[in-house]
Design a protein around this motif. Structure first.
Motif, short mmCIF file in Angstrom:
data_model
loop_
_atom_site.label_atom_id
_atom_site.label_comp_id
_atom_site.label_asym_id
_atom_site.label_seq_id
_atom_site.Cartn_x
_atom_site.Cartn_y
_atom_site.Cartn_z
N GLN A 206 0.83 -1.20 0.00
CA GLN A 206 0.00 0.00 0.00
C GLN A 206 0.87 1.26 0.00
N CYS A 207 1.95 1.24 0.75
CA CYS A 207 2.85 2.40 0.78
C CYS A 207 3.50 2.63 -0.59
N ARG A 209 2.12 1.95 -3.54
CA ARG A 209 1.08 2.55 -4.39
C ARG A 209 0.87 4.01 -4.03
N THR A 210 0.76 4.28 -2.74
CA THR A 210 0.55 5.66 -2.30
C THR A 210 1.76 6.53 -2.64
N ARG A 213 1.68 7.86 -6.21
CA ARG A 213 0.77 9.01 -6.36
C ARG A 213 1.36 10.26 -5.73
N HIS A 214 2.00 10.09 -4.59
CA HIS A 214 2.62 11.23 -3.92
C HIS A 214 3.74 11.82 -4.80
N ALA A 255 -4.59 2.21 3.77
CA ALA A 255 -4.52 3.30 2.80
C ALA A 255 -4.40 4.65 3.51
N ARG A 256 -5.12 4.81 4.62
CA ARG A 256 -5.08 6.08 5.33
C ARG A 256 -3.74 6.27 6.05
N GLU A 259 -1.13 7.26 3.53
CA GLU A 259 -1.23 8.67 3.15
C GLU A 259 -0.57 9.57 4.19
N TRP A 262 3.37 9.26 3.96
CA TRP A 262 3.96 10.02 2.87
C TRP A 262 3.81 11.53 3.08
#
Length: 367
Positions: A206-207, A209-210, A213-214, A255-256, A259, A262
């Motif tokens: 998950q990190c 993927r995030t 986006r970051h 996911a939270r 976020e 990051w």
């Protein structure tokens, strides 16, 4: 920004201080020497608490000098010294054989004494050299306590006074401040130990993927927008960690958490997060930093571990702060802030000084 009230705890008697040692440290000490700074009118107010492992033979004087240097940073009026140990009584080194049997029986035996008197002696000398008197020197062992200077049978070997049971004012204040008593320091570290197994793998994925986006948002050139959005993410996550029926039993989804992790890589977001330790959401923020530190993959765990250390330190929990700083420095050995904080904590900088330093730093950055 208002500061959360810091409770003033005044302990009544020696037994109460003995019972309070685990709450003063954040965990139950074992084979330790503990110094408690006594301040306020009559020296009844508890200040800084310093702990160390009991030293090996021949090392008591060096340890005593080190602990004395640390404790005097709190400007104590007096000190309570406690040795926490399961060591049995020892034979007095300056006495060979003393008669203790009924007269005329002809039986002789050596006189037992409480253990670790050499450590107590060196600490008294080191503190006296800095004009700090030792009000009492205790041995805490097996649920009982002894006064090293007490000549009465209650403090003789094999006797002792039971350590009081039940909730004390200090324990209540510690719980209200967010402290959770650990059985030992290893258990304290286990609270933020990295996750393992499938949960850790899922969080790492998950990190990633995030993180993509970051990075894309940063490449867009909208740095201010990224910082504002990150600060909002952190604020929402802190709100979700506030105590209350709406948040009881909830767990932030991966996911939270990703976020938030990051977002904390952005310096402006990290500064705003640091300011949370000075406000009314300090306890909720500490819950978030604890969860993020435990679930974050390396090196994303460095920032929340540093923030956790600051939060714990400001409420007087040096043990948790030390454990969190160990995690932060392991995540990024070159990071400057965790190392500076570790040096300050080792020097026993009081929480009030750290609070003032953070406030002045944030004001300077804002200006």
């Amino acid at each position: 920004m208002d500061e959360p009230p810091i409770p003033v705890i005044r302990l009544g008697d020696t037994g109460e201080v003995a019972a309070a040692l685990p709450h003063l440290l954040g965990f139950r000490p074992a084979e330790s020497v503990v110094l408690v700074s006594l301040r306020g009118p009559g020296g009844s107010r508890v200040g800084l608490t310093v702990r160390a492992d009991l030293p090996p033979p021949g090392a008591a004087a060096a340890l005593a000098r080190t602990l004395a240097v640390k404790l005097v940073t709190d400007d104590p009026g007096a000190v309570l010294l406690a040795v926490v140990s399961d060591s049995p009584d020892v034979l007095a080194p300056d006495v060979t054989v003393l008669p203790v049997a009924p007269p005329g029986s002809g039986d002789l035996e050596a006189r037992p004494e409480l253990p670790h008197r050499d450590v107590v002696h060196e600490l008294v000398l080191a503190l006296d050299a800095r004009d700090v008197p030792v009000r009492e020197a205790l041995l805490v062992r097996g649920g009982r306590w002894w006064d090293y200077d007490c000549p009465h049978p209650c403090c003789g070997p094999g006797a002792g006074t039971p350590v009081p049971e039940g909730a004390s004012p200090l324990a209540a204040a510690a719980v209200a401040g967010g402290a959770v008593l650990a059985p030992d320091r290893d258990a304290l570290a286990a609270r933020i130990a990295p996750a393992e197994g499938p949960a850790a793998a899922a969080m790492a994925a998950q990190c990633l993927r995030t993180g993509r986006r970051h990075a894309a948002r940063l490449r867009s050139g909208a740095a201010d927008e990224v910082a504002e959005a990150g600060a909002a993410l952190v604020a929402d996550a802190v709100a979700a960690c506030r105590p209350g029926p709406a948040t009881a039993g909830t767990r932030l989804p991966d996911a939270r958490v990703a976020e938030v992790l990051w977002a904390l890589t952005v310096p402006d977001v990290r500064d705003r997060a640091l300011a949370l330790a000075l406000g009314e959401d300090a306890a909720a923020a500490e819950v978030l930093w604890t969860e993020c530190t435990r679930r974050a993959p390396v090196p994303l765990d460095g920032a929340p571990a540093t923030l956790l250390a600051v939060s714990a330190w400001l409420r007087g929990d040096g043990a948790t702060a030390n454990v969190a700083l160990d995690r932060a420095m392991a995540a990024d050995p070159g990071a400057r802030l965790p190392r500076l904080l570790a040096e300050g904590l080792a020097a026993c900088v009081p929480p009030a000084e750290l609070r003032a330093l953070i406030r002045s730093t944030l004001l300077t950055d804002a200006g």
